[in-house]
Design a protein around this motif. Structure first.
Motif, mmCIF file in Angstrom:
data_model
loop_
_atom_site.group_PDB
_atom_site.id
_atom_site.type_symbol
_atom_site.label_atom_id
_atom_site.label_comp_id
_atom_site.label_asym_id
_atom_site.label_seq_id
_atom_site.Cartn_x
_atom_site.Cartn_y
_atom_site.Cartn_z
ATOM 1 N N PRO A 165 1.203 -1.593 0.000
ATOM 2 C CA PRO A 165 -0.368 -0.119 -0.474
ATOM 3 C C PRO A 165 0.621 1.253 0.062
ATOM 4 O O PRO A 165 1.409 1.597 0.705
ATOM 5 C CB PRO A 165 -0.607 0.233 1.281
ATOM 6 C CG PRO A 165 -0.698 -1.561 1.201
ATOM 7 C CD PRO A 165 0.910 -2.234 0.878
ATOM 8 N N THR A 166 0.250 2.501 -1.128
ATOM 9 C CA THR A 166 1.183 3.337 -0.321
ATOM 10 C C THR A 166 -0.221 4.139 0.446
ATOM 11 O O THR A 166 -1.305 4.245 0.399
ATOM 12 C CB THR A 166 0.544 3.953 -2.863
ATOM 13 O OG1 THR A 166 1.339 3.450 -2.927
ATOM 14 C CG2 THR A 166 1.534 5.455 -2.042
ATOM 15 N N THR A 167 1.073 4.529 0.998
ATOM 16 C CA THR A 167 1.247 5.624 2.038
ATOM 17 C C THR A 167 -0.031 7.299 1.844
ATOM 18 O O THR A 167 -0.526 7.769 2.156
ATOM 19 C CB THR A 167 1.446 6.112 3.265
ATOM 20 O OG1 THR A 167 3.006 5.837 2.994
ATOM 21 C CG2 THR A 167 1.640 4.033 3.945
ATOM 22 N N HIS A 168 1.978 8.009 1.302
ATOM 23 C CA HIS A 168 1.514 9.084 0.550
ATOM 24 C C HIS A 168 2.548 9.230 -0.436
ATOM 25 O O HIS A 168 3.739 8.323 -0.623
ATOM 26 C CB HIS A 168 1.412 9.947 1.565
ATOM 27 C CG HIS A 168 2.864 10.359 2.119
ATOM 28 N ND1 HIS A 168 2.983 9.183 3.151
ATOM 29 C CD2 HIS A 168 4.083 10.440 2.002
ATOM 30 C CE1 HIS A 168 4.574 9.220 3.964
ATOM 31 N NE2 HIS A 168 5.114 10.432 2.828
ATOM 32 N N LEU A 169 1.889 10.209 -0.987
ATOM 33 C CA LEU A 169 3.135 10.777 -2.154
ATOM 34 C C LEU A 169 3.469 12.644 -2.331
ATOM 35 O O LEU A 169 2.653 13.110 -1.319
ATOM 36 C CB LEU A 169 2.459 10.472 -3.563
ATOM 37 C CG LEU A 169 1.503 9.455 -4.192
ATOM 38 C CD1 LEU A 169 0.920 9.943 -5.432
ATOM 39 C CD2 LEU A 169 3.088 8.737 -4.581
ATOM 40 N N GLU A 170 4.097 12.406 -2.576
ATOM 41 C CA GLU A 170 4.777 14.120 -2.663
ATOM 42 C C GLU A 170 5.144 14.617 -3.902
ATOM 43 O O GLU A 170 6.091 14.186 -4.819
ATOM 44 C CB GLU A 170 6.310 13.684 -1.347
ATOM 45 C CG GLU A 170 6.365 15.040 -1.003
ATOM 46 C CD GLU A 170 7.973 15.240 -0.039
ATOM 47 O OE1 GLU A 170 8.139 14.688 0.775
ATOM 48 O OE2 GLU A 170 8.630 16.336 0.683
ATOM 49 N N PHE A 171 4.760 15.646 -3.742
ATOM 50 C CA PHE A 171 4.968 15.881 -4.933
ATOM 51 C C PHE A 171 6.094 17.405 -4.857
ATOM 52 O O PHE A 171 5.689 18.576 -4.151
ATOM 53 C CB PHE A 171 4.219 17.046 -5.778
ATOM 54 C CG PHE A 171 2.549 15.464 -6.325
ATOM 55 C CD1 PHE A 171 2.186 14.331 -5.702
ATOM 56 C CD2 PHE A 171 3.041 15.280 -7.587
ATOM 57 C CE1 PHE A 171 1.324 13.492 -6.017
ATOM 58 C CE2 PHE A 171 2.855 13.730 -8.459
ATOM 59 C CZ PHE A 171 1.439 12.772 -7.255
ATOM 60 N N GLU A 172 6.785 17.582 -5.699
ATOM 61 C CA GLU A 172 7.936 19.046 -6.139
ATOM 62 C C GLU A 172 7.591 19.731 -7.228
ATOM 63 O O GLU A 172 7.626 18.454 -8.138
ATOM 64 C CB GLU A 172 9.121 18.531 -6.287
ATOM 65 C CG GLU A 172 10.196 18.752 -5.022
ATOM 66 C CD GLU A 172 11.365 18.423 -5.800
ATOM 67 O OE1 GLU A 172 11.748 17.222 -4.792
ATOM 68 O OE2 GLU A 172 12.305 19.040 -5.964
ATOM 69 N N LYS A 173 7.289 20.504 -7.601
ATOM 70 C CA LYS A 173 7.294 21.145 -8.449
ATOM 71 C C LYS A 173 8.034 22.685 -9.216
ATOM 72 O O LYS A 173 9.264 23.101 -8.064
ATOM 73 C CB LYS A 173 5.767 22.238 -8.453
ATOM 74 C CG LYS A 173 5.255 22.590 -9.870
ATOM 75 C CD LYS A 173 4.145 23.950 -9.617
ATOM 76 C CE LYS A 173 2.799 23.080 -8.925
ATOM 77 N NZ LYS A 173 1.767 23.767 -9.373
ATOM 78 N N TYR A 174 8.909 23.064 -10.704
ATOM 79 C CA TYR A 174 10.086 23.452 -10.954
ATOM 80 C C TYR A 174 9.329 24.981 -10.872
ATOM 81 O O TYR A 174 8.250 24.919 -12.589
ATOM 82 C CB TYR A 174 10.560 23.178 -12.225
ATOM 83 C CG TYR A 174 11.634 23.870 -12.262
ATOM 84 C CD1 TYR A 174 12.681 23.624 -13.786
ATOM 85 C CD2 TYR A 174 11.951 25.197 -12.001
ATOM 86 C CE1 TYR A 174 13.326 24.366 -14.521
ATOM 87 C CE2 TYR A 174 12.886 26.039 -12.296
ATOM 88 C CZ TYR A 174 13.870 25.410 -13.659
ATOM 89 O OH TYR A 174 14.246 26.429 -13.625
ATOM 90 N N GLU A 175 8.405 25.645 -10.268
ATOM 91 C CA GLU A 175 8.114 26.601 -10.419
ATOM 92 C C GLU A 175 6.973 27.601 -10.932
ATOM 93 O O GLU A 175 6.187 26.792 -12.011
ATOM 94 C CB GLU A 175 7.139 27.103 -9.026
ATOM 95 C CG GLU A 175 7.379 26.480 -7.738
ATOM 96 C CD GLU A 175 5.848 26.690 -7.356
ATOM 97 O OE1 GLU A 175 6.066 25.930 -6.157
ATOM 98 O OE2 GLU A 175 4.659 26.962 -7.408
ATOM 99 N N ASP A 176 8.141 28.225 -11.760
ATOM 100 C CA ASP A 176 7.362 28.765 -13.171
ATOM 101 C C ASP A 176 7.634 28.284 -14.362
ATOM 102 O O ASP A 176 6.710 29.028 -15.366
ATOM 103 C CB ASP A 176 8.924 30.582 -13.145
ATOM 104 C CG ASP A 176 8.424 30.943 -11.631
ATOM 105 O OD1 ASP A 176 9.649 31.677 -11.325
ATOM 106 O OD2 ASP A 176 7.250 30.558 -11.299
ATOM 107 N N VAL A 177 8.699 27.356 -14.512
ATOM 108 C CA VAL A 177 8.155 27.266 -15.976
ATOM 109 C C VAL A 177 6.932 26.226 -15.980
ATOM 110 O O VAL A 177 6.522 26.400 -16.799
ATOM 111 C CB VAL A 177 9.695 25.783 -16.255
ATOM 112 C CG1 VAL A 177 9.793 25.258 -17.084
ATOM 113 C CG2 VAL A 177 10.832 26.675 -15.251
#
Lengths: 260, 92
Positions: A165-177
């Motif tokens: 089971p996956t408990t959580h995901l974490e997302f990171e963004k290259y904001e402006d792009v």
């Protein structure tokens, strides 16, 4: 809708003062010290007047659930006294909060409001599928539209019965792009015949099992282009927008591309 | 010049932003070499066996992919923003 939490002595008074200075529709949610009393066995009881004014009481609500239901209708929600909420917070005196404290004031009655209004301006808005649908419906071209198609990406717990089971995901963004590329995708899709609005939002940070991650909403003349465009929208977003996913299961954590 | 790093590359380097001592007039490749000097652990993550940037790694200058070979020869100008990241996580 922006959400701001206020904690500490006199937080209610500070919230009242802020309401007068905030633009748009404002909702306040205050902590209740005990069960909200109501005179019925019904799970929820509302009163509605012909002028549209209403009161309500019910049970089984969570702060997150309540804020999600407010999101499409209000511009700002001020939550008062929720010390355990992971929300951007203004603290009065040395009050503590689980959320990030964006500003502190010594006391509530005389505190300068301008710095708090600046905090509100800088807040990332809370977005739900319904809030995007509401925005789509407000399009100047809404009366030409017979179809709204939406996609929701969410945290899948298991890919198969025996999957860890996956408990959580974490997302990171290259904001402006990322914002730039999403804008490009949206304008490419809106250039299509019969497509009037394309809205997208991808949340970042930690997202728990079963929670929503990404939304694509398309307002179109007819269902054929609505379906095609929502599919193309999410596929292009996943292909082109610099967003990185880290998965945590009950056993381990790994960046998604490392497992590909 | 400053490199913005993401995902496992940021974890390996221990930082999301690495400053390198390379100025306008140098190439993207020069800036990348300087990055490996500062953070040798990144070399294995970014380069393939032939010493070229691996296919799955994205090198961006001002939000645009510099492209495989010629890209590294691109000359840097004042205020350029460099970024390095693995494949975007489409997911299935």
């Amino acid at each position: 809708m922006k959400t701001l939490n206020i904690v500490g002595p006199g937080a209610v008074d500070l919230a009242d003062r802020l309401v007068a200075r905030l633009d748009g529709r404002v909702a306040t949610v205050e902590t209740l010290p005990e069960t909200a009393a109501r005179d019925t066995d019904a799970s929820a009881a509302y009163g509605l007047s012909t002028d549209g004014s209403w009161i309500g009481a019910g049970d089984g609500e969570t702060l997150d659930g309540l804020l999600d239901s407010l999101t499409p209708d209000y511009d700002v929600a001020l939550t008062v006294g929720f010390a355990d909420a992971r929300l951007p917070t203004v603290a009065v005196a040395d009050a503590e909060a689980a959320g990030e404290i964006r500003h502190t004031v010594a006391e509530a009655v005389e505190a300068a409001l301008d710095p708090i209004l600046d905090v509100v301006d800088d807040l990332e808005p809370r977005i739900t599928l319904e809030s995007l649908v509401r925005r789509a419906k407000a399009s100047p071209q809404a009366d030409r539209s017979g179809a709204i198609a939406t996609f929701t990406g969410r945290v899948r717990v298991k890919d198969g019965e025996d999957d860890t089971p996956t408990t959580h995901l974490e997302f990171e963004k290259y904001e402006d792009v990322a914002a730039d590329r999403m804008r490009t995708i949206r304008s490419d899709l809106e250039a299509r015949d019969g497509v009037f609005e394309v809205l997208m939002h991808h949340r970042t940070g930690v997202i728990g099992e079963g929670e929503d991650i990404v939304f694509v909403v398309v307002l179109a003349g007819h269902r054929e282009e609505a379906f095609d465009t929502v599919e193309d929208g999410i596929n292009r977003l996943k292909d082109e927008v610099p967003i990185f996913k880290k998965e945590s299961t009950t056993d381990e954590e790994f960046w998604i591309h490392e497992k590909a | 010049m400053q490199w913005k790093l993401f995902a496992d590359l940021a974890e390996v380097a221990g930082d999301r932003e690495i400053r390198v001592d390379v100025g306008p007039g140098a190439t993207v490749g020069d800036a990348l070499d300087a990055l490996f000097e500062a953070q040798p652990a990144l070399r294995d993550r970014v380069l393939n066996d032939s010493g070229a940037v691996a296919d799955h790694i994205n090198v961006l200058r001002n939000g645009e992919n510099v492209g495989a070979d010629d890209g590294l020869e691109t000359t840097l100008v004042e205020g350029d923003e460099l970024a390095l990241f693995p494949p975007v996580s489409g997911g299935r």
